[in-house]
Write an enzyme that holds these catalytic residues in place. Sequence first.
Site, mmCIF file in Angstrom:
data_model
loop_
_atom_site.group_PDB
_atom_site.id
_atom_site.type_symbol
_atom_site.label_atom_id
_atom_site.label_comp_id
_atom_site.label_asym_id
_atom_site.label_seq_id
_atom_site.Cartn_x
_atom_site.Cartn_y
_atom_site.Cartn_z
ATOM 1 N N ASN A 10 2.338 -2.834 -0.150
ATOM 2 C CA ASN A 10 3.100 -2.497 1.057
ATOM 3 C C ASN A 10 2.175 -2.641 2.263
ATOM 4 O O ASN A 10 1.290 -1.818 2.476
ATOM 5 C CB ASN A 10 3.611 -1.049 0.914
ATOM 6 C CG ASN A 10 4.235 -0.525 2.198
ATOM 7 O OD1 ASN A 10 4.531 -1.295 3.115
ATOM 8 N ND2 ASN A 10 4.426 0.787 2.262
ATOM 9 N N GLU B 252 5.204 8.975 -4.705
ATOM 10 C CA GLU B 252 4.119 8.917 -3.729
ATOM 11 C C GLU B 252 3.930 10.288 -3.092
ATOM 12 O O GLU B 252 4.635 10.625 -2.128
ATOM 13 C CB GLU B 252 4.457 7.904 -2.630
ATOM 14 C CG GLU B 252 4.637 6.490 -3.123
ATOM 15 C CD GLU B 252 4.283 5.484 -2.049
ATOM 16 O OE1 GLU B 252 3.403 4.666 -2.287
ATOM 17 O OE2 GLU B 252 4.868 5.543 -0.955
ATOM 18 N N SER C 156 -3.219 6.184 -2.032
ATOM 19 C CA SER C 156 -4.659 5.927 -2.156
ATOM 20 C C SER C 156 -5.063 5.288 -3.485
ATOM 21 O O SER C 156 -6.101 5.627 -4.065
ATOM 22 C CB SER C 156 -5.464 7.211 -1.903
ATOM 23 O OG SER C 156 -5.228 7.667 -0.581
ATOM 24 N N GLU D 16 6.854 7.681 5.186
ATOM 25 C CA GLU D 16 6.687 7.469 6.630
ATOM 26 C C GLU D 16 8.044 7.346 7.308
ATOM 27 O O GLU D 16 8.233 7.793 8.437
ATOM 28 C CB GLU D 16 5.806 6.235 6.873
ATOM 29 C CG GLU D 16 4.343 6.538 6.578
ATOM 30 C CD GLU D 16 3.531 5.371 6.060
ATOM 31 O OE1 GLU D 16 3.953 4.211 6.213
ATOM 32 O OE2 GLU D 16 2.459 5.630 5.466
ATOM 33 N N LYS E 169 2.835 -2.431 5.373
ATOM 34 C CA LYS E 169 3.202 -1.591 6.530
ATOM 35 C C LYS E 169 3.196 -2.434 7.817
ATOM 36 O O LYS E 169 3.548 -3.598 7.785
ATOM 37 C CB LYS E 169 2.285 -0.373 6.598
ATOM 38 C CG LYS E 169 2.277 0.391 5.265
ATOM 39 C CD LYS E 169 1.633 1.733 5.345
ATOM 40 C CE LYS E 169 1.670 2.367 3.955
ATOM 41 N NZ LYS E 169 1.113 3.708 3.916
#
Length: 261
Positions: free
Chosen positions: A12, A170, A216, A100, A14
């Site tokens: 991803n 996540e 992470s 997010e 982002k």
Amino acid sequence: MPEKRPPFIAGNWKMHMTVPETRMLLEKILEAGPELGSAEIVVIPPFTSLGEAARILAASSIALGAQNLFWEDKGAFTGEISGPLLRDIGCRYVVVGHSERRQIFGETDGTVNRRVRAALRSDLKPIVCVGETFEERDGGQTLPRVRTQFEGALEGISHEDVRKIVLAYEPVWAIGTGRTATPGQAEDVHAELRQKFEEMYGKEAAACAIILYGGSVKPANSFSLFREKNIDGFLVGGASLEAETFIPIVKEAMKAYKEVE
Ligand code: PGA
């Protein structure tokens, strides 16, 4: 016990990567292709790089995904992107309900569900994200939280469609923080999510479900996380932006796969 399948690893990107940067990274990943074995790889660039990525990946087995979609198929929705538009440009996957989006853009379990339905309608496989905050974990609310998110996201989804859904656990406190969940912490939640699949859709659907871990992920923890029984792969953020970290993550997961196979 679900059988272990080859690692499913999604990057991803982002809000990073210009078109020239996209080209450079994908060329490196393609070059490494033969070393990545049977791993299933998905790259998820920003909307502006999807066209170029689709062109570069056309003859490869690497799949393309988008980071979000709107729940209507077309119309006067300035600034939004629909399932049919993503499908048209070559996407096969779409991330839905990333933390997010939930935290910064007010996404709720209800809007996640609408987006999941829209994705399925357009023949896109949703990568649905769930995960608890640090306060929720601290307060012993991790499992109830992810169960609620799971039920909300999948409400009304048929037995047939659920097979197209990829789930990503996540933990919010692990995203972009360098603090990874331990393999044991991640496995506990993955096992719970597989159990939820079984309760709602039966044993076989649960065994087939792909449940990714994200937060992470890096080359140093890929092997030990992938060795866990219910972890089928990863949704990688920061470490997916460079071939030097993304490729070793895939290789480490493949190593663990060969060990448990
Ligand atoms: P991270 O992000 O790997 O940078 O922690 C993961 C994600 O947000 O999907």
